[in-house]
Motif scaffolding. Sequence first.
Motif, short mmCIF file in Angstrom:
data_model
loop_
_atom_site.label_atom_id
_atom_site.label_comp_id
_atom_site.label_asym_id
_atom_site.label_seq_id
_atom_site.Cartn_x
_atom_site.Cartn_y
_atom_site.Cartn_z
N ASN A 509 0.82 -1.22 0.00
CA ASN A 509 0.00 0.00 0.00
C ASN A 509 0.85 1.27 0.00
OD1 ASN A 509 -2.77 -0.85 -0.02
ND2 ASN A 509 -2.44 -1.71 2.02
N SER A 687 -11.04 14.79 -4.21
CA SER A 687 -10.99 13.39 -4.62
C SER A 687 -11.03 13.26 -6.13
CB SER A 687 -12.14 12.61 -3.99
OG SER A 687 -12.07 12.65 -2.58
N LYS A 691 -7.82 11.97 -8.43
CA LYS A 691 -7.94 10.74 -9.21
C LYS A 691 -7.62 11.00 -10.68
CE LYS A 691 -8.62 7.40 -7.88
NZ LYS A 691 -9.80 6.70 -7.45
N VAL A 818 -15.32 5.03 -4.06
CA VAL A 818 -13.88 5.32 -3.95
C VAL A 818 -13.41 6.23 -5.08
CG1 VAL A 818 -13.47 3.13 -2.77
CG2 VAL A 818 -13.17 3.25 -5.24
N GLY A 822 -10.48 2.21 -7.79
CA GLY A 822 -9.51 2.20 -6.71
C GLY A 822 -8.27 1.38 -7.00
N PRO A 842 -3.52 -1.02 -5.81
CA PRO A 842 -4.19 0.25 -5.51
C PRO A 842 -3.55 1.41 -6.26
CG PRO A 842 -2.93 -0.55 -3.61
CD PRO A 842 -2.94 -1.65 -4.62
N THR A 846 -3.90 5.51 -2.50
CA THR A 846 -5.01 4.62 -2.16
C THR A 846 -4.45 3.39 -1.46
OG1 THR A 846 -6.31 5.38 -4.05
CG2 THR A 846 -6.93 3.26 -3.09
N ILE A 868 -11.21 -0.38 0.97
CA ILE A 868 -10.37 0.60 0.27
C ILE A 868 -10.35 1.89 1.06
CG2 ILE A 868 -10.09 1.96 -1.83
CD1 ILE A 868 -11.20 -0.35 -3.41
N GLY A 870 -8.02 5.87 1.62
CA GLY A 870 -7.15 6.82 0.95
C GLY A 870 -7.87 8.04 0.45
N GLY A 872 -9.29 8.90 -2.29
CA GLY A 872 -10.46 8.87 -3.16
C GLY A 872 -11.78 8.58 -2.48
#
Length: 916
Positions: A509, A687, A691, A818, A822, A842, A846, A868, A870, A872
């Motif tokens: 991660n 977010s 992303k 997410v 994700g 991920p 994330t 999940i 993080g 997002g």
Amino acid sequence: LATKLISRIRSALGVELAIRTLFEAPTVAQLASRLSDAQVAREALRPMARPSQIPLSFAQRRLWFLYRLDGPSSTYNIPVALHLEGKLDDDALDQALLDLVARHESLRTIFPQTEDDEPQQLILPPEAVQSVLQVMDVSDATLTYQLAKAASHGFELSREIPFRAWLFHLDAEHHVLLLLCHHIASDGWSWAPLAHDVSTAYAARSQGKPPAWAPLPVQYADYTLWQHALLGHESNSNSLVAKQLSYWQQALAGLPEQLNLPTDRPRPTISSFRGENQSFVIDANLHQGLVALAREGQTSLFMVLQAALSALFTRMGAGTDIPLGSPIAGRTDEALDDLVGFFVNTLVLRTDTSGNPSFRELLARVRETSLAAYEHQDLPFERLVEVLNPVRSMARHPLFQVALVLQNNARSSFQLPGIEVSGEPIAAHTAKFDLSFSLVERRGADGAAQGILGEIEFATDLFDRATVERLAARLQRMLAAIAADPAQPIGAIEILEPAERQQILLGWNDTAHPVPQATLPELFEQQVARTPQATALVFEDTSLTYAELNARANRLAHHLIALSVRRDDRVAICIEHGFETVIALLAVLKAGGVYVPLDPSYPVNRLRLMLEDSAPKVLVTQAHIASQQIDDQGSSFETLLLDGLDCPWSDCASSNPEPVSPDSLAYLIYTSGSTGTPKGVLVQHRSLAAKLESTRHVLEFSAIDTIPNLASRSFDISLLEMLLPLISGGSTLLLRAEEVPDIKELVAKTKAATFFHAVPSLMEAWLTFLGVEEAKGQYPALRTVLVGGDAVSDKLLQKIAAHFPHVDVVELYGPTEVTIFGTTYHSDQASAHAAIHCIGKPTWNTQAYVLDTGLRPVPAGVAGELYIAGAGLARGYLNRPGLSAERFVANPFGPPGSRMYRTGDLARWRADGVLD
């Protein structure tokens, strides 16, 4: 009677006991009381009148059936190799082995069929066997190969006796003797009398004399006939077989068809029975602790091991109903003690680990169920399989796939005069079960525990050696934990090594990457400043530049602001595909409002439900949609018609509005989830921007790229299709809704695409229409294919690779909660998409966690629920605080106050840090 009773207890428990050292006296009495009168006082075994055709024992029948099914095979061979040092008399050895075959009828029995196609035991006279020993000279370099070759001999059981031997001469003083028996004529307990008889016969023959031994009281054929008579007929409810069959039918009702352990490969359709072995050692201190635990719980050491292995399997995702197979000696009459033959029976020991019990409580459960099983040990396993009739499969063993045995065979001792005898290792290449755990206690002269030698036989169809090594290490951690604290719940026992835990939680991660702290409008406006005249949108035969798109979006944004749209105010957009879709989306985000997409193709009731739930301040739509599908009478929102751009905001300012806060909401998208009831997911600006920015870097999306917008506006992946090009200098290709399912029209409109994204069903139709040969010519600029939105099979990924061998294939996974996706899986031709439903790693910033029901990380290879966390994560669900609290839970592995989303999907980490 006392001697017989202790013998029965020992046989029933399947462990070699020193009664006074392992059990307190009251425990012995309790164990004895559990044995039925039929087991203690039954008709003694004696020579039986032989019928013209001697049937097979129940155990033999199953091996005979497998032989008829598969042909000669080494799967059920039992090899023993001995290193002999000294001057060996080859002729005396050959004659001694013939004496052995003459003494034990089982070693000179073949198994032809009768005229009625029934198998029979045909016992050959001693003189029919001329020799069983093959002698050859070998070198140290070739010994291993020759041993393995000999051990893999396939017996022709219908015409060949089930016993052979090879003598390999290394030099005049060093030799290796391989004795090979088929399981149909022998078992582990048989090696002690076999070794004694070979030693006796060789000592005599080396002196030129026949062996002087007492005749055996019975032969295997007598046992077979006695077994059939003892069990009786199932039609007689008072017979032993009927009573025991009734017990097992109840005890195994609802047994799982298969124990689902984490494997390295899917189970093949037909098992190859290829296997290997992995050894491990339990040290003396732990051995002593386990013995003490057994004494405390008034159980055997075997029961402790059974409970521990069952608890471990539960922790590894195999469920709470754990069936293990365990062999028992089956020599329930003292007349069998010195006989070579196949007497072993197999019990299915079922362990219930449900409710997260303490280990002490689990051990008590195992004690009760196991003792009940031992009381009913006479029913042949083969008959049990016939009656229970589980779903038959050539891929797995019936009723259980994992065996556990604590070896308690009498030790075989080969003592040849003038010869120093020692064991010679021989590589095993077969596996009868998925996994088979074999353990042997080491004890001192005073009976003190000195350690346990363990070996795991594993099917290479399913497991890699590294996986089995980790399994052995986890079993040892489980045993150490229960010996130290048997009161702790089995779910609280840590089975991960510290380094393994860190790798799973942190190493895989480690996705931290810097991204601009900007909103989507700011990222878009920065791109407008860099490439104002570049093409941003293409629709049919027209296009909009970045500058034109920004100006139109700004005018509409200022109009929305004039309509009092403020931070986090929701603005619903229900319009047909075209420039206006992207203009309205950008305008809402620039104004600080929350974009709420509504697909005009949705049923009217669904649209009205989403409007009622979202309670937008403004609905941006088109006149024909408003009149046909949206009844706004009595609604609190204002309807703004977007028909042609000849509208009130044409005179509004074209300048960029004031920037919005990254903490503001960016969009509200409805997803039905598992209930079918739409629920709105709230996602913030930070977010969305993070992303898209990370995706731009990872996919290397640039100003030369074009992607068609094929997804419905009601799916968040449409945001990626529309907005990713707009922060990269590329262009978005817009299609009418009716053009997407028309594959011929779709291909005609998207040939210039460099990126192509579709859900699996559309991807399949697209590829089928293109054909392998025409694909590259139709899409000369295509360099990346994205697929997601549903489970992606390896077959589809292989099909993409076949059509576009030089194109990157990326699978996207992630629920709306997410922010679009994700995880990503960048597949390639080499790993030809070997994993089914692989979802990759991920994304930037994330984290993915695979957890058990107690929110503890499970080992790699073990299935658990995917969470999940993080950057997002959505803010939650609109108007559903309870559901938000249920699905967005505290993250125990992140900083204080952080959350993680419970996806509800099962996943597992692979050893390479990839999720599937």
